[in-house]
Design a protein around this motif. Structure first.
Motif, short mmCIF file in Angstrom:
data_model
loop_
_atom_site.label_atom_id
_atom_site.label_comp_id
_atom_site.label_asym_id
_atom_site.label_seq_id
_atom_site.Cartn_x
_atom_site.Cartn_y
_atom_site.Cartn_z
N GLN A 109 28.14 30.53 -3.45
CA GLN A 109 27.04 29.53 -3.57
C GLN A 109 25.76 29.82 -3.82
O GLN A 109 24.93 28.90 -4.01
CB GLN A 109 27.02 28.35 -2.45
N ARG A 110 25.26 31.02 -3.54
CA ARG A 110 23.84 31.51 -3.64
C ARG A 110 24.00 32.19 -5.08
O ARG A 110 24.71 32.91 -5.59
CB ARG A 110 23.70 32.57 -2.81
N SER A 111 22.70 31.74 -5.73
CA SER A 111 22.59 32.10 -7.26
C SER A 111 22.44 33.72 -7.29
O SER A 111 22.70 34.37 -7.99
CB SER A 111 21.22 31.84 -7.65
N GLY A 112 21.87 34.35 -6.16
CA GLY A 112 21.83 35.75 -5.95
C GLY A 112 23.12 36.40 -5.88
O GLY A 112 23.39 37.70 -6.13
N GLY A 113 24.21 35.76 -5.69
CA GLY A 113 25.67 36.25 -5.68
C GLY A 113 26.15 36.50 -7.02
O GLY A 113 27.31 37.00 -7.03
N TYR A 114 25.57 36.13 -7.93
CA TYR A 114 26.09 36.14 -9.52
C TYR A 114 25.42 37.28 -10.22
O TYR A 114 24.19 37.38 -10.05
CB TYR A 114 25.81 34.84 -10.00
N ASN A 115 25.95 37.91 -10.73
CA ASN A 115 25.43 38.95 -11.94
C ASN A 115 25.15 38.46 -13.30
O ASN A 115 24.45 39.13 -14.01
CB ASN A 115 25.89 40.42 -12.09
N TYR A 116 26.14 37.51 -13.56
CA TYR A 116 26.07 37.20 -15.01
C TYR A 116 26.03 35.63 -15.21
O TYR A 116 26.36 34.69 -14.51
CB TYR A 116 27.65 37.36 -15.65
N TRP A 117 25.02 35.47 -16.27
CA TRP A 117 24.58 34.04 -16.54
C TRP A 117 24.55 33.71 -17.87
O TRP A 117 24.44 34.39 -18.73
CB TRP A 117 23.13 33.86 -15.98
N GLY A 118 24.70 32.30 -18.13
CA GLY A 118 24.67 31.76 -19.63
C GLY A 118 23.21 31.69 -19.82
O GLY A 118 22.24 31.82 -18.90
N GLN A 119 22.98 31.06 -21.03
CA GLN A 119 21.59 30.87 -21.54
C GLN A 119 20.98 29.42 -21.12
O GLN A 119 20.13 29.13 -21.34
CB GLN A 119 21.50 30.92 -23.02
N GLY A 120 22.10 28.65 -20.60
CA GLY A 120 21.89 27.31 -20.18
C GLY A 120 21.99 26.12 -21.37
O GLY A 120 22.01 26.38 -22.28
N THR A 121 22.17 24.84 -20.82
CA THR A 121 22.36 23.63 -21.56
C THR A 121 21.71 22.62 -21.03
O THR A 121 21.79 22.54 -20.08
CB THR A 121 23.86 23.50 -22.11
N GLN A 122 20.97 21.85 -21.82
CA GLN A 122 20.04 20.98 -21.29
C GLN A 122 20.96 19.81 -21.07
O GLN A 122 21.43 19.09 -21.90
CB GLN A 122 18.73 20.74 -22.20
N VAL A 123 20.68 18.90 -20.09
CA VAL A 123 21.39 17.48 -19.88
C VAL A 123 20.07 16.72 -19.34
O VAL A 123 19.41 16.95 -18.64
CB VAL A 123 22.26 17.70 -18.55
N THR A 124 20.08 15.64 -20.26
CA THR A 124 19.00 14.76 -19.89
C THR A 124 19.66 13.25 -19.65
O THR A 124 20.24 12.83 -20.51
CB THR A 124 17.98 14.60 -21.01
N VAL A 125 19.18 12.50 -18.43
CA VAL A 125 19.82 11.42 -18.20
C VAL A 125 18.78 10.50 -18.19
O VAL A 125 17.50 10.70 -17.64
CB VAL A 125 20.35 11.52 -16.91
N SER A 126 18.85 9.40 -19.08
CA SER A 126 17.81 8.54 -19.15
C SER A 126 18.43 6.97 -18.63
O SER A 126 19.52 6.83 -18.39
CB SER A 126 17.53 7.95 -20.77
#
Length: 127
Positions: A109-126
């Motif tokens: 559950q900690r972000s520091g526990g992960y070594n590999y990350w994607g570039q991200g995808t934007q989610v916008t809720v209106s």
């Protein structure tokens, strides 16, 4: 190593749904514990959901529990985040993360526990 590519983000209305996907390259995807995180504008990155190597164990942030579901398809090197009953506060960039784990049921559950990350995808809720 593993490379992660997220997709499925976009614009949704409050109360609607989106399904995020994360495609992982490389071998032995089933050796990786996986997670989803998000970063809203002006805020720090926060944990959303995690899934164990086998998919048999999952955990969620309190803010998304009962609305979001994490799942994985080890045969196709994919992890998913089904987001239902979206709220304005779910607006964020969502990131997929991976970490090799020796144990089948480990949840990270900690972000520091992960070594590999994607570039991200934007989610916008209106509204």
């Amino acid at each position: 190593q593993v490379q992660l590519v997220e997709s499925g983000g976009g614009l949704a209305q409050a109360g609607g749904s989106l399904r995020l996907s994360c495609a992982a390259s490389g071998r032995t995807f089933s050796n990786y514990a996986m997670g989803w995180f998000r970063r809203a504008p002006g805020k720090e990155r926060e944990f959303v959901a995690a899934i164990s190597r086998s998919g048999g164990s999952t955990s969620y942030a309190e803010s998304v529990k009962g609305r979001f579901t994490i799942s994985r398809d080890n045969a196709n090197n994919m992890v998913f985040l089904q987001m239902n009953s979206l709220k304005l506060e779910d607006t964020a960039v969502y990131y997929c993360a991976a970490q090799v784990s020796s144990f089948l049921h480990t949840l990270i559950q900690r972000s520091g526990g992960y070594n590999y990350w994607g570039q991200g995808t934007q989610v916008t809720v209106s509204s």
